[in-house]
Design an enzyme around this catalytic site. Sequence first.
Site, PDB file in Angstrom:
ATOM      1  N   GLU A  46       0.922  -1.128  -0.031  1.00  0.00           N
ATOM      2  CA  GLU A  46      -0.025  -0.053  -0.081  1.00  0.00           C
ATOM      3  C   GLU A  46       0.902   1.352   0.000  1.00  0.00           C
ATOM      4  OE1 GLU A  46      -3.082  -2.519   1.808  1.00  0.00           O
ATOM      5  OE2 GLU A  46      -1.140  -2.065   2.617  1.00  0.00           O
ATOM      6  N   THR A  47       0.332   2.415  -0.477  1.00  0.00           N
ATOM      7  CA  THR A  47       0.809   3.578  -0.387  1.00  0.00           C
ATOM      8  C   THR A  47      -0.367   4.636  -0.033  1.00  0.00           C
ATOM      9  OG1 THR A  47       2.260   3.392  -2.395  1.00  0.00           O
ATOM     10  CG2 THR A  47       1.826   5.490  -1.935  1.00  0.00           C
TER      11      THR A  47
END
Length: 300
Positions: A46-47
């Site tokens: 995830e970002t």
Amino acid sequence: MKRRFVTLDVFTTRRHAGNPLAIVLQSEGLDTEAMQAIAREFNLSETVFVSPPERPEHRASVRIFTPGGELPFAGHPTVGTAVWLALTDEAQGRPAELLVLEEKVGPVSCAVEAKGSHAGHAVFTLPRLPERLAQPVADTSLAEALGLDPADLGFDAHRASAFSAGVAYTLVPLASREAVAKARVAGAAFERALAATPNGNAFVYCREPAETGHHYHARMFWPGSGIVEDPATGSAAAAFAGAVMAYDQPGDGDHRLVIEQGYEMGRPSRIVLELSVRNGALASARIGGSAIVVSEGVLL
């Protein structure tokens, strides 16, 4: 416009373990397409994109992307972002023990503690309690999808199930840690078996941890997200609270469970799941973990 970013390893107290997370700190002006492109560039589970909150009493608004799409809620981005903001606030002389992140699922309350200048700990309260979903996949199909024998599935009262506490997961109990280690995404069989489920993922777990003091050993497969296997999945642990309630039926009181994940990937992770049970039902639940800063940089 240059945009600062940091990366942290989450659900661990040491670098190069746990689940890596990228946080873009100046996301104003980025649309969804641009955020998705940046998430693909980082290519981590995830970002997070941080922007000012809509409500002044909250700390920040965040959007969370996998390489394959946006999530309304996720655990290691919540822990990692809360720790980074706590470190920032501490450095600026305005430490806080509690902060609220605005996520697509709703406000998420986080208790935070900085531990030095580059590490910290956060515990967040689940914004939604786990809800049981239909689980349409037969054990034989799940076993084939994971490259296992049907006899590998299930232990004690635990059977395959599906729950969501903001993100839906298919939860697959396995009889031993050996079976968890053997599990894999078995090509087209995985896609075919999980096609009828909301997100096409599988969180596999057993009650044979590798480390003393831990309670469950787990892995999480989600090729449709752009990451075949995830080292630590807080939102899956949140959903897993539903399976614990359904199959272990813990008594009234507060319960603390430690889930280990990522060991087969060389990224050992430690997720703490806290349950508060009242009158035989889950009243609230929390996910906790540590995080440590690994890098800082600028997107050009």
